[in-house]
Design a protein around this motif. Structure first.
Motif, short mmCIF file in Angstrom:
data_model
loop_
_atom_site.label_atom_id
_atom_site.label_comp_id
_atom_site.label_asym_id
_atom_site.label_seq_id
_atom_site.Cartn_x
_atom_site.Cartn_y
_atom_site.Cartn_z
N GLU A 89 41.96 42.05 32.17
CA GLU A 89 42.58 41.31 31.08
C GLU A 89 42.76 39.88 31.54
O GLU A 89 42.84 39.59 32.73
CB GLU A 89 43.94 41.92 30.70
N HIS A 116 45.20 38.37 34.36
CA HIS A 116 44.90 38.51 35.79
C HIS A 116 44.05 37.35 36.32
O HIS A 116 43.47 37.46 37.40
CB HIS A 116 44.18 39.83 36.05
N THR A 168 42.47 44.44 38.35
CA THR A 168 43.82 43.99 38.03
C THR A 168 44.55 43.52 39.29
O THR A 168 44.16 43.86 40.42
CB THR A 168 44.64 45.12 37.39
#
Length: 477
Positions: A318, A321, A417
């Motif tokens: 996403e 990050h 992540t």
């Protein structure tokens, strides 16, 4: 009694990214884009056909694509599909027949338009230049020139084929599967191919008059560099003295980060006063000529090519990050400075720690949760690099560089992540690093550090930092 099978349902208009919830689309996974275009610089008119090969991830009755230009037809699995617009950038497509989960999707979109007149996300990402155009941007750029599932979590391979007037170059990612071909009176077609998974925003197009240099690395990878013919002599010499060292820099970075993950390398230096940043477009970063206004600058080359590992091969799951991209690329500059005896990473850390005011955004923004407004701010770049330096000090060089190489290897071509990086660092080092990462990544205040040069005196910038800071703001695209 058997339960009736549920009816197919529409895919979602977004993948649910915390910062950009309507970017990308759910319901399918793309494996390949074939983008075939014709572009006329004088009018900025673009016509195209993009074929998308994908697989349904659910029983799919309808799907969305992210796109802005006018669409004339859509076909799904060889049948005409209906389509409409929803919101700013959503093209909603209804196939003639639903597609079962796991079923193949061949989506063909025909379109045309003048990209520079289209506004999305509040601006126009397509850049007209005096002799062509640039499709280079982050996080949005695909909307202006090809329909896509526009989120880093859905990577694909690419073929980009562009017909432009004779004497004009059309440059994109990867390798050239064939040389430019004269296809009609007055037009030549340029073809490019990306062999490894590539995010949509990392796919670029530069059209204009460029001088091209080609070479191969010692390992046989093609090197393709391009310089706008509009560059003045002083900019051109400084740009070449920097970008022509790409293969050298990538070879060095390979000793630090592990094997180079892609099939080609190089760079594009764009016309003056057009691009306001550099971007790690896969295999071939694009550079604003302003990076070379004070002379050669290999630091930006080190930064953008470090992204080939961190950002391009290992991409964010996403957008929040993003420090995993920019912190690593910024720290690569510090390592390049160490390698060239122009200032140690500790000296650069001390300088930054001492010179940023206590109320600066770098301290009031948590790098792991920067928010959309600070997505490309100082906390993501410089504090991200400072976090990595604190990790290096905490675990020692042996474990630190093992963490870096293992991260690049185990997450290769994937999405990752912050939490996964922290877990890996703790696994390899065998240490509890919660306090370190909490202070440097998650707390919106200036961390306290042990006694350093920064606390003992007012440090001078390392020699390298003059070059880095001259282009500092440009890096924050």
């Amino acid at each position: 009694m058997a339960h009736p099978k549920a009816a197919p349902t529409p895919g979602g208009p977004g993948v649910g990214d915390e910062y950009y919830p309507d970017y990308g689309n759910s319901g399918y996974d793309v494996s390949h884009y074939d983008i075939r275009l014709r572009y006329t610089p004088a009018t900025d008119r673009l016509t195209g056909t993009t074929t998308i090969l994908a697989k349904a991830t659910q029983d799919l009755s309808r799907l969305n694509l992210d796109f802005l230009l006018d669409v004339s037809s859509v076909r799904v699995n060889n049948r005409p599909a209906t389509f409409t617009r929803e919101g700013e950038h959503e093209l909603v497509v209804t196939p003639a027949r639903p597609v079962a989960a796991g079923g193949a999707l061949t989506i063909v979109v025909q379109y045309a338009g003048v990209p520079s007149t289209e506004v999305g996300a509040g601006y126009t990402a397509w850049i007209r230049t005096p002799d062509g155009a640039l499709a280079v941007g982050e996080p949005e750029i695909a909307w202006w020139w090809y329909p896509s599932n526009d989120h880093p979590s859905d990577k694909a391979t690419f073929d980009v084929s562009v017909s432009v007037p004779d004497g004009v170059e059309a440059i994109s990612n990867g390798i050239q599967p064939r040389p430019p071909v004269r296809e009609t009176l007055g037009y030549t077609r340029w073809s490019w191919r990306s062999l490894k998974p590539q995010a949509t925003y990392l796919t670029f197009l530069a059209v204009g008059q460029y001088d091209v240099t080609t070479d191969t690395t010692e390992n046989g990878l093609p090197v393709y560099n391009a310089y706008s013919q509009l560059l003045s002599e002083e900019f051109r010499f400084a740009a070449e003295a920097s970008v022509e060292r790409t293969a050298e820099i990538v070879d060095w970075e390979s000793t630090v980060f592990g094997p180079y993950p892609f099939e080609a390398l190089g760079g594009v230096v764009t016309p003056p006063d057009t691009l306001g940043f550099a971007l790690e477009t896969q295999t071939r970063p694009n550079y604003s000529s302003a990076f070379f206004r004070r002379g050669a600058n290999t630091y930006v080359v080190a930064h953008e090519n470090a992204h080939q590992w961190f950002g391009d091969s290992v991409s964010v799951a996403e957008w929040k990050h993003i420090w995993l991209n920019e912190g690593f690329a910024s720290y690569a500059e510090w390592l390049w400075s160490e390698k060239n005896d122009e200032g140690t990473a500790q000296e650069i850390f001390d300088y930054l720690y001492a010179t940023y005011p206590d109320d600066a955004d770098i301290w009031t923004t948590a790098p792991a949760e920067p928010g959309v407004e600070q997505l490309f701010g100082d906390a993501v770049y410089d504090r991200g690099a400072m976090t990595l330096h604190q990790l290096r000090l905490a675990v020692g060089d042996e474990d630190f560089f093992e963490i870096v190489r293992t991260w690049a290897a185990t997450q290769k071509y994937g999405n990752a992540t912050t939490e996964e990086f922290i877990a890996l660092a703790e696994k390899i080092s065998g240490e509890d690093l919660d306090a370190l990462f909490e202070a440097w990544l998650f707390t919106p205040s200036k961390p306290v550090v042990a006694q350093t040069l920064a606390l003992r005196s007012a440090p001078q910038a390392p020699k390298s930092w003059a070059a880095i800071s001259a282009a500092h703001d440009l890096l924050h695209h």
